[in-house]
Design a protein around this motif. Structure first.
Motif, PDB file in Angstrom:
ATOM      1  N   MET A   1       0.857  -1.208   0.000  1.00  9.55           N
ATOM      2  CA  MET A   1       0.000   0.000   0.000  1.00  9.55           C
ATOM      3  C   MET A   1       0.889   1.253   0.000  1.00  9.55           C
ATOM      4  O   MET A   1       1.511   1.570   1.001  1.00  9.55           O
ATOM      5  CB  MET A   1      -0.909  -0.020   1.227  1.00  9.55           C
ATOM      6  CG  MET A   1      -2.045  -1.009   1.089  1.00  9.55           C
ATOM      7  SD  MET A   1      -3.214  -0.531  -0.202  1.00  9.55           S
ATOM      8  CE  MET A   1      -4.027  -2.092  -0.460  1.00  9.55           C
ATOM      9  N   ASP A   2       0.935   1.917  -1.139  1.00  8.47           N
ATOM     10  CA  ASP A   2       1.868   3.027  -1.349  1.00  8.47           C
ATOM     11  C   ASP A   2       1.648   4.205  -0.412  1.00  8.47           C
ATOM     12  O   ASP A   2       2.595   4.876  -0.024  1.00  8.47           O
ATOM     13  CB  ASP A   2       1.760   3.526  -2.794  1.00  8.47           C
ATOM     14  CG  ASP A   2       2.234   2.469  -3.775  1.00  8.47           C
ATOM     15  OD1 ASP A   2       2.870   1.495  -3.325  1.00  8.47           O
ATOM     16  OD2 ASP A   2       1.959   2.629  -4.980  1.00  8.47           O
ATOM     17  N   ASP A   3       0.393   4.471  -0.058  1.00 13.65           N
ATOM     18  CA  ASP A   3       0.116   5.672   0.725  1.00 13.65           C
ATOM     19  C   ASP A   3      -0.109   5.363   2.211  1.00 13.65           C
ATOM     20  O   ASP A   3      -0.633   6.190   2.943  1.00 13.65           O
ATOM     21  CB  ASP A   3      -1.088   6.423   0.144  1.00 13.65           C
ATOM     22  CG  ASP A   3      -2.324   5.536   0.087  1.00 13.65           C
ATOM     23  OD1 ASP A   3      -2.189   4.311   0.323  1.00 13.65           O
ATOM     24  OD2 ASP A   3      -3.411   6.072  -0.177  1.00 13.65           O
ATOM     25  N   CYS A   4       0.306   4.173   2.655  1.00 16.21           N
ATOM     26  CA  CYS A   4       0.081   3.773   4.049  1.00 16.21           C
ATOM     27  C   CYS A   4       1.347   4.025   4.864  1.00 16.21           C
ATOM     28  O   CYS A   4       2.416   3.468   4.569  1.00 16.21           O
ATOM     29  CB  CYS A   4      -0.314   2.303   4.116  1.00 16.21           C
ATOM     30  SG  CYS A   4      -0.345   1.653   5.790  1.00 16.21           S
ATOM     31  N   ILE A   5       1.215   4.848   5.900  1.00 18.04           N
ATOM     32  CA  ILE A   5       2.382   5.236   6.704  1.00 18.04           C
ATOM     33  C   ILE A   5       3.005   4.030   7.420  1.00 18.04           C
ATOM     34  O   ILE A   5       4.234   3.939   7.541  1.00 18.04           O
ATOM     35  CB  ILE A   5       2.014   6.375   7.677  1.00 18.04           C
ATOM     36  CG1 ILE A   5       3.277   6.968   8.302  1.00 18.04           C
ATOM     37  CG2 ILE A   5       1.035   5.947   8.743  1.00 18.04           C
ATOM     38  CD1 ILE A   5       3.115   8.371   8.796  1.00 18.04           C
ATOM     39  N   PHE A   6       2.181   3.080   7.865  1.00 15.80           N
ATOM     40  CA  PHE A   6       2.750   1.917   8.561  1.00 15.80           C
ATOM     41  C   PHE A   6       3.425   0.964   7.568  1.00 15.80           C
ATOM     42  O   PHE A   6       4.448   0.352   7.906  1.00 15.80           O
ATOM     43  CB  PHE A   6       1.696   1.207   9.413  1.00 15.80           C
ATOM     44  CG  PHE A   6       1.315   1.977  10.664  1.00 15.80           C
ATOM     45  CD1 PHE A   6       1.951   3.162  11.018  1.00 15.80           C
ATOM     46  CD2 PHE A   6       0.313   1.510  11.505  1.00 15.80           C
ATOM     47  CE1 PHE A   6       1.610   3.865  12.170  1.00 15.80           C
ATOM     48  CE2 PHE A   6      -0.039   2.199  12.666  1.00 15.80           C
ATOM     49  CZ  PHE A   6       0.601   3.381  12.996  1.00 15.80           C
ATOM     50  N   CYS A   7       2.898   0.844   6.356  1.00 20.03           N
ATOM     51  CA  CYS A   7       3.607   0.054   5.334  1.00 20.03           C
ATOM     52  C   CYS A   7       4.960   0.689   5.029  1.00 20.03           C
ATOM     53  O   CYS A   7       5.947  -0.026   4.809  1.00 20.03           O
ATOM     54  CB  CYS A   7       2.768  -0.064   4.062  1.00 20.03           C
ATOM     55  SG  CYS A   7       1.453  -1.308   4.185  1.00 20.03           S
ATOM     56  N   LYS A   8       5.022   2.014   5.054  1.00 19.11           N
ATOM     57  CA  LYS A   8       6.306   2.699   4.808  1.00 19.11           C
ATOM     58  C   LYS A   8       7.285   2.428   5.944  1.00 19.11           C
ATOM     59  O   LYS A   8       8.489   2.258   5.716  1.00 19.11           O
ATOM     60  CB  LYS A   8       6.082   4.205   4.634  1.00 19.11           C
ATOM     61  CG  LYS A   8       5.456   4.538   3.292  1.00 19.11           C
ATOM     62  CD  LYS A   8       5.222   6.023   3.157  1.00 19.11           C
ATOM     63  CE  LYS A   8       4.525   6.315   1.820  1.00 19.11           C
ATOM     64  NZ  LYS A   8       3.929   7.643   1.789  1.00 19.11           N
TER      65      LYS A   8
ATOM     66  N   LYS B   1       1.361  -7.565   7.198  1.00 22.62           N
ATOM     67  CA  LYS B   1       0.286  -7.646   6.196  1.00 22.62           C
ATOM     68  C   LYS B   1      -0.596  -6.395   6.307  1.00 22.62           C
ATOM     69  O   LYS B   1      -1.036  -6.049   7.404  1.00 22.62           O
ATOM     70  CB  LYS B   1      -0.549  -8.909   6.467  1.00 22.62           C
ATOM     71  CG  LYS B   1      -1.704  -9.104   5.505  1.00 22.62           C
ATOM     72  CD  LYS B   1      -2.504 -10.364   5.855  1.00 22.62           C
ATOM     73  CE  LYS B   1      -3.672 -10.541   4.899  1.00 22.62           C
ATOM     74  NZ  LYS B   1      -4.545 -11.683   5.290  1.00 22.62           N
ATOM     75  N   HIS B   2      -0.853  -5.742   5.183  1.00 24.19           N
ATOM     76  CA  HIS B   2      -1.713  -4.557   5.203  1.00 24.19           C
ATOM     77  C   HIS B   2      -3.181  -4.979   5.280  1.00 24.19           C
ATOM     78  O   HIS B   2      -3.746  -5.495   4.325  1.00 24.19           O
ATOM     79  CB  HIS B   2      -1.494  -3.679   3.968  1.00 24.19           C
ATOM     80  CG  HIS B   2      -2.378  -2.467   3.968  1.00 24.19           C
ATOM     81  ND1 HIS B   2      -2.003  -1.269   4.552  1.00 24.19           N
ATOM     82  CD2 HIS B   2      -3.633  -2.276   3.502  1.00 24.19           C
ATOM     83  CE1 HIS B   2      -2.986  -0.406   4.431  1.00 24.19           C
ATOM     84  NE2 HIS B   2      -3.989  -0.992   3.793  1.00 24.19           N
ATOM     85  N   ILE B   3      -3.765  -4.757   6.452  1.00 25.35           N
ATOM     86  CA  ILE B   3      -5.203  -4.982   6.672  1.00 25.35           C
ATOM     87  C   ILE B   3      -5.720  -3.651   7.206  1.00 25.35           C
ATOM     88  O   ILE B   3      -5.211  -3.155   8.222  1.00 25.35           O
ATOM     89  CB  ILE B   3      -5.447  -6.098   7.721  1.00 25.35           C
ATOM     90  CG1 ILE B   3      -4.797  -7.421   7.285  1.00 25.35           C
ATOM     91  CG2 ILE B   3      -6.948  -6.290   7.969  1.00 25.35           C
ATOM     92  CD1 ILE B   3      -4.723  -8.478   8.387  1.00 25.35           C
TER      93      ILE B   3
ATOM     94  N   PHE C   1      -5.127   3.628   8.865  1.00 22.65           N
ATOM     95  CA  PHE C   1      -5.909   2.481   8.401  1.00 22.65           C
ATOM     96  C   PHE C   1      -5.015   1.320   7.946  1.00 22.65           C
ATOM     97  O   PHE C   1      -5.028   0.902   6.791  1.00 22.65           O
ATOM     98  CB  PHE C   1      -6.940   2.935   7.361  1.00 22.65           C
ATOM     99  CG  PHE C   1      -8.083   3.656   8.039  1.00 22.65           C
ATOM    100  CD1 PHE C   1      -9.205   2.966   8.461  1.00 22.65           C
ATOM    101  CD2 PHE C   1      -7.969   5.013   8.354  1.00 22.65           C
ATOM    102  CE1 PHE C   1     -10.220   3.612   9.149  1.00 22.65           C
ATOM    103  CE2 PHE C   1      -8.977   5.668   9.040  1.00 22.65           C
ATOM    104  CZ  PHE C   1     -10.103   4.965   9.440  1.00 22.65           C
ATOM    105  N   HIS C   2      -4.262   0.848   8.920  1.00 19.32           N
ATOM    106  CA  HIS C   2      -3.460  -0.383   8.843  1.00 19.32           C
ATOM    107  C   HIS C   2      -3.516  -0.908  10.277  1.00 19.32           C
ATOM    108  O   HIS C   2      -3.040  -0.208  11.186  1.00 19.32           O
ATOM    109  CB  HIS C   2      -2.026  -0.054   8.392  1.00 19.32           C
ATOM    110  CG  HIS C   2      -1.095  -1.232   8.328  1.00 19.32           C
ATOM    111  ND1 HIS C   2      -0.246  -1.447   7.253  1.00 19.32           N
ATOM    112  CD2 HIS C   2      -0.848  -2.236   9.207  1.00 19.32           C
ATOM    113  CE1 HIS C   2       0.468  -2.545   7.472  1.00 19.32           C
ATOM    114  NE2 HIS C   2       0.129  -3.033   8.657  1.00 19.32           N
ATOM    115  N   ILE C   3      -4.121  -2.059  10.469  1.00 18.10           N
ATOM    116  CA  ILE C   3      -4.439  -2.444  11.854  1.00 18.10           C
ATOM    117  C   ILE C   3      -3.218  -2.423  12.769  1.00 18.10           C
ATOM    118  O   ILE C   3      -2.094  -2.746  12.358  1.00 18.10           O
ATOM    119  CB  ILE C   3      -5.176  -3.806  11.999  1.00 18.10           C
ATOM    120  CG1 ILE C   3      -4.357  -4.980  11.492  1.00 18.10           C
ATOM    121  CG2 ILE C   3      -6.539  -3.784  11.377  1.00 18.10           C
ATOM    122  CD1 ILE C   3      -4.909  -6.321  11.973  1.00 18.10           C
TER     123      ILE C   3
END
Ligand code: AMP
Ligand code: ZN
Length: 107
Positions: free
Chosen positions: A1-8, A45-47, A97-99
């Motif tokens: 998820m490109d715009d998810c801060i926690f994925c970053k 995992k992006h949820i 919005f990343h659990i």
């Protein structure tokens, strides 16, 4: 998820104060702590939120591992008591919005 801060944070493209990491979880310090100790337990995992958990994909076990990881890090930090909290959806106070599971403790 490109715009998810926690994925970053998981991808190390933005920094965090990581205190634990394994193949499916990362635990880092909340940037705006609401207690003396405030950690976030985050699956790789992006949820987006609890409502999106898919039991057929094993997400129930993943949530169990999040709770156990929180318990283990709290024990390692010698915290005598703590709160574990999921905020769910906008009206439930969720902003990212990343659990993630909040681990909050003052001792
Ligand atoms: P929630 O309201 O449950 O979505 O909580 C999101 C949490 O993420 C808040 O407590 C924020 O302070 C925290 N947060 C947002 N951005 C960062 C970041 N870059 N590093 C660490 N924590 C963050
Ligand atoms: Zn994400």
């Amino acid at each position: 998820m490109d715009d998810c801060i926690f994925c970053k944070i998981i991808a190390k493209s933005i920094p965090s104060e990581t205190v634990f990491e394994n193949e499916d979880l990362i635990i880092f310090k909340d940037i705006n702590p609401k207690a003396r100790h405030h950690l976030l337990v985050v699956p790789k995992k992006h949820i987006p939120m609890i409502k999106d958990l898919n039991t057929e994909e094993g997400d129930g076990d993943l949530v169990g591992r999040m709770v156990l990881a929180a318990r283990d890090i709290a024990k390692e930090m010698n915290l005598s008591g703590y709160q574990l909290q999921f905020n769910v959806d906008k009206s439930g106070g969720q902003v990212v919005f990343h659990i993630h599971l909040h681990l909050l403790s003052n001792g």
